[in-house]
Design a protein around this motif. Structure first.
Motif, mmCIF file in Angstrom:
data_model
loop_
_atom_site.group_PDB
_atom_site.id
_atom_site.type_symbol
_atom_site.label_atom_id
_atom_site.label_comp_id
_atom_site.label_asym_id
_atom_site.label_seq_id
_atom_site.Cartn_x
_atom_site.Cartn_y
_atom_site.Cartn_z
ATOM 1 N N SER A 12 0.834 -1.212 0.000
ATOM 2 C CA SER A 12 0.000 0.000 0.000
ATOM 3 C C SER A 12 0.863 1.254 0.000
ATOM 4 C CB SER A 12 -0.927 0.016 1.208
ATOM 5 O OG SER A 12 -1.857 -1.012 1.133
ATOM 6 N N LEU A 15 2.430 1.689 -3.408
ATOM 7 C CA LEU A 15 1.442 2.202 -4.360
ATOM 8 C C LEU A 15 1.140 3.677 -4.116
ATOM 9 C CD1 LEU A 15 -0.977 -0.832 -4.511
ATOM 10 C CD2 LEU A 15 0.388 0.065 -6.390
ATOM 11 N N ASP A 16 1.011 4.069 -2.859
ATOM 12 C CA ASP A 16 0.718 5.472 -2.538
ATOM 13 C C ASP A 16 1.843 6.403 -2.967
ATOM 14 O OD1 ASP A 16 -1.737 4.851 -1.442
ATOM 15 O OD2 ASP A 16 -0.978 4.766 0.625
ATOM 16 N N TYR A 19 3.517 4.411 -7.239
ATOM 17 C CA TYR A 19 2.690 3.950 -8.354
ATOM 18 C C TYR A 19 1.201 4.138 -8.078
ATOM 19 C CZ TYR A 19 7.056 1.560 -9.500
ATOM 20 O OH TYR A 19 8.367 1.258 -9.780
ATOM 21 N N LYS A 22 -1.443 2.428 -10.335
ATOM 22 C CA LYS A 22 -1.629 0.975 -10.319
ATOM 23 C C LYS A 22 -2.478 0.502 -9.139
ATOM 24 C CE LYS A 22 2.575 -0.006 -12.857
ATOM 25 N NZ LYS A 22 3.779 -0.814 -12.934
ATOM 26 N N LYS A 23 -3.005 1.439 -8.349
ATOM 27 C CA LYS A 23 -3.817 1.070 -7.181
ATOM 28 C C LYS A 23 -5.035 0.246 -7.566
ATOM 29 C CE LYS A 23 -3.076 4.584 -3.698
ATOM 30 N NZ LYS A 23 -3.691 5.701 -2.978
ATOM 31 N N CYS A 26 -4.552 -3.444 -8.212
ATOM 32 C CA CYS A 26 -4.097 -4.203 -7.031
ATOM 33 C C CYS A 26 -5.134 -4.225 -5.919
ATOM 34 C CB CYS A 26 -2.805 -3.598 -6.500
ATOM 35 S SG CYS A 26 -1.457 -3.624 -7.679
ATOM 36 N N LYS A 27 -6.211 -3.479 -6.103
ATOM 37 C CA LYS A 27 -7.207 -3.315 -5.046
ATOM 38 C C LYS A 27 -7.804 -4.633 -4.574
ATOM 39 C CE LYS A 27 -11.167 -1.496 -6.059
ATOM 40 N NZ LYS A 27 -12.235 -0.574 -6.461
ATOM 41 N N ILE A 47 2.723 -4.656 -9.774
ATOM 42 C CA ILE A 47 3.308 -3.349 -9.480
ATOM 43 C C ILE A 47 4.609 -3.124 -10.239
ATOM 44 C CG2 ILE A 47 4.284 -1.877 -7.677
ATOM 45 C CD1 ILE A 47 2.334 -3.240 -5.714
#
Length: 107
Positions: A12, A15-16, A19, A22-23, A26-27, A47
């Motif tokens: 997380s 991603l924050d 990237y 790309k969230k 991957c959620k 990712i």
């Protein structure tokens, strides 16, 4: 007291910070209660697009699978009626590793 790695938090944060685009892809994995080894490998693929063959080879040599992941892979093979070569290619394993797992877990 034994500490465990909080992969959800690690991914997380990545991603924050690096990237955010790309969230969304991957959620579904990050919303799971518990991440399996297979989930972590899948998140890593989603990712970080593997750049070169050398990096891919290095990462492959350092993967470790727990019993539940091994059983998942063997079950995947059975459900999809795949031979060892097909499963090995799909999960990027050696056929010998699959044979060894089958001998150990499916006796």
């Amino acid at each position: 007291m034994k500490s465990t790695i909080n992969y959800k938090r690690i991914f997380s944060d990545i991603l924050d910070q690096k990237y955010p685009e790309k969230k969304e892809i991957c959620k579904d994995l990050l919303n799971k209660e518990i991440l399996s080894t297979i989930d972590i490998i899948d998140l890593n693929k989603r990712i970080f697009d593997t750049v070169d063959e050398k990096t891919e080879s290095f990462n492959q040599n350092h993967k470790a699978y727990n019993q539940s992941s091994v059983l998942y892979i063997l079950d995947y093979q059975k459900q999809n009626r795949l031979n060892n070569s097909q499963v090995a290619k799909h999960f990027k394993l050696s056929r010998y590793t699959l044979r060894k797992w089958k001998k150990r877990y499916l006796v």
